[in-house]
Design a protein around this motif. Structure first.
Motif, PDB file in Angstrom:
ATOM      1  N   GLU A  45       0.941  -1.349  -0.020  1.00 32.56           N
ATOM      2  CA  GLU A  45      -0.136  -0.182   0.002  1.00 32.56           C
ATOM      3  C   GLU A  45       0.909   1.346   0.205  1.00 32.56           C
ATOM      4  OE1 GLU A  45      -2.682   0.069   3.286  1.00 32.56           O
ATOM      5  OE2 GLU A  45      -3.706  -1.473   2.531  1.00 32.56           O
ATOM      6  N   THR A  46       1.907   1.260   0.681  1.00 35.30           N
ATOM      7  CA  THR A  46       2.977   2.237   0.860  1.00 35.30           C
ATOM      8  C   THR A  46       4.214   1.848   0.796  1.00 35.30           C
ATOM      9  OG1 THR A  46       1.219   3.333   2.316  1.00 35.30           O
ATOM     10  CG2 THR A  46       3.504   4.487   2.387  1.00 35.30           C
ATOM     11  N   TYR A  47       5.075   2.637   0.216  1.00 34.41           N
ATOM     12  CA  TYR A  47       6.507   2.156   0.242  1.00 34.41           C
ATOM     13  C   TYR A  47       7.261   3.479   0.475  1.00 34.41           C
ATOM     14  CZ  TYR A  47      11.081   0.643  -1.850  1.00 34.41           C
ATOM     15  OH  TYR A  47      12.194   0.166  -1.923  1.00 34.41           O
ATOM     16  N   TYR A  73       4.460  -0.880   3.909  1.00 36.57           N
ATOM     17  CA  TYR A  73       3.290  -1.192   4.411  1.00 36.57           C
ATOM     18  C   TYR A  73       2.321  -2.099   3.278  1.00 36.57           C
ATOM     19  CZ  TYR A  73       4.320   1.927   8.186  1.00 36.57           C
ATOM     20  OH  TYR A  73       4.692   2.588   9.300  1.00 36.57           O
ATOM     21  N   TYR A  74       1.650  -3.096   3.885  1.00 37.95           N
ATOM     22  CA  TYR A  74       0.433  -3.928   3.326  1.00 37.95           C
ATOM     23  C   TYR A  74      -0.580  -4.361   4.254  1.00 37.95           C
ATOM     24  CZ  TYR A  74       2.641  -7.708   5.836  1.00 37.95           C
ATOM     25  OH  TYR A  74       3.201  -8.466   7.010  1.00 37.95           O
ATOM     26  N   THR A  80      -3.259  -3.570   8.984  1.00 37.77           N
ATOM     27  CA  THR A  80      -2.071  -2.915   8.022  1.00 37.77           C
ATOM     28  C   THR A  80      -0.972  -3.366   8.989  1.00 37.77           C
ATOM     29  OG1 THR A  80      -3.641  -1.168   7.331  1.00 37.77           O
ATOM     30  CG2 THR A  80      -1.190  -0.790   7.489  1.00 37.77           C
ATOM     31  N   LYS A  81       0.066  -3.795   8.197  1.00 42.90           N
ATOM     32  CA  LYS A  81       1.255  -4.073   8.767  1.00 42.90           C
ATOM     33  C   LYS A  81       2.434  -3.454   7.796  1.00 42.90           C
ATOM     34  CE  LYS A  81      -0.049  -8.209  11.162  1.00 42.90           C
ATOM     35  NZ  LYS A  81       0.509  -9.609  11.715  1.00 42.90           N
ATOM     36  N   GLY A  82       3.629  -3.367   8.434  1.00 42.67           N
ATOM     37  CA  GLY A  82       4.787  -3.074   7.621  1.00 42.67           C
ATOM     38  C   GLY A  82       5.863  -3.793   7.827  1.00 42.67           C
ATOM     39  N   PHE A  83       6.670  -4.069   6.929  1.00 38.46           N
ATOM     40  CA  PHE A  83       8.084  -4.449   7.027  1.00 38.46           C
ATOM     41  C   PHE A  83       9.269  -3.304   7.113  1.00 38.46           C
ATOM     42  CE2 PHE A  83       6.455  -8.249   4.435  1.00 38.46           C
ATOM     43  CZ  PHE A  83       6.592  -9.066   5.510  1.00 38.46           C
ATOM     44  N   VAL A  84       9.794  -3.314   8.141  1.00 39.38           N
ATOM     45  CA  VAL A  84      10.861  -2.243   8.323  1.00 39.38           C
ATOM     46  C   VAL A  84      12.390  -2.555   8.445  1.00 39.38           C
ATOM     47  CG1 VAL A  84      11.353  -0.266  10.088  1.00 39.38           C
ATOM     48  CG2 VAL A  84       9.206  -1.197   9.985  1.00 39.38           C
ATOM     49  N   GLU A  85      13.152  -2.094   7.674  1.00 40.82           N
ATOM     50  CA  GLU A  85      14.542  -2.494   7.457  1.00 40.82           C
ATOM     51  C   GLU A  85      15.403  -1.333   8.115  1.00 40.82           C
ATOM     52  OE1 GLU A  85      15.530  -3.087   3.039  1.00 40.82           O
ATOM     53  OE2 GLU A  85      13.664  -4.172   2.872  1.00 40.82           O
TER      54      GLU A  85
END
Length: 192
Positions: A45-47, A73-74, A80-85
């Motif tokens: 959804e968001t990058y 975010y997806y 809604t969850k997000g992968f954080v690097e």
């Protein structure tokens, strides 16, 4: 008399008419089948590149910051969850206590629960005025960003100028600086 053969151009016009009808009635998305949650989860959804976020208390004081190399975010099962690097969080105490810095290789943010799970080479440190730098290392750390509370059931190693302590499991109130080691606590104390 020879039997009449259909003209090939009539067949061509009929085929083209059928294709135009289908093209006008259905979109390519309809022809591929209905959307499922699995197909939606593949597309973010968001990058965000180079994210920097700040959270403030009701009084207007800075509670914590979050910087990350990248966040994606997806939506998964309505959440809604997000992968954080490469997340780096800093939690500021409301008193004169020093802030806690938390870093990891990656994290998973759950926006509904206001949690961030740090994973892989998690390090937390604070520069305490009496004990010097206190560092905590683990592999997995769940952080409630609203309560400023961190916990894990994984092995942890705590280092300071006075020694090294290992344990399994940890609860930490980041605002007050209170850290509780849960089980199998062993330490080496080196008085100054």
């Amino acid at each position: 008399m020879r039997p009449r053969q259909p003209k090939s151009w009539i067949l061509l016009i009929a085929l083209c008419s059928a294709l135009v009808y289908v093209a006008l009635q259905y979109s390519p998305r309809d022809l591929m089948g209905p959307d499922t949650e699995d197909s939606q989860a593949r597309y973010p959804e968001t990058y965000i590149e180079g994210m920097s976020d700040r959270a403030y208390a009701d009084t207007g004081t800075l509670r914590h910051t979050l910087n990350a190399e990248r966040v994606i975010y997806y939506t998964e099962q309505g959440q809604t969850k997000g992968f954080v690097e490469q997340p780096h969080l800093v939690f500021f105490a409301q008193s004169d206590s020093p802030p806690w810095h938390l870093r990891a290789e990656r994290g998973v943010a759950d926006t509904q629960r206001n949690t961030l799970t740090l994973k892989n080479n998690v390090t937390a440190y604070s520069d305490h005025p009496e004990f010097g730098r206190i560092t905590v290392d683990t592999d997995d750390l769940l952080i409630d960003t609203v309560r400023q509370f961190a916990q894990t059931d994984k092995p942890v190693t705590m280092r300071s100028a006075r020694g090294i302590t290992s344990a399994v499991g940890l609860n930490a109130e980041l605002e007050s600086g209170r850290v509780e080691l849960l089980s199998e606590v062993q330490g080496i104390y080196e008085p100054q």
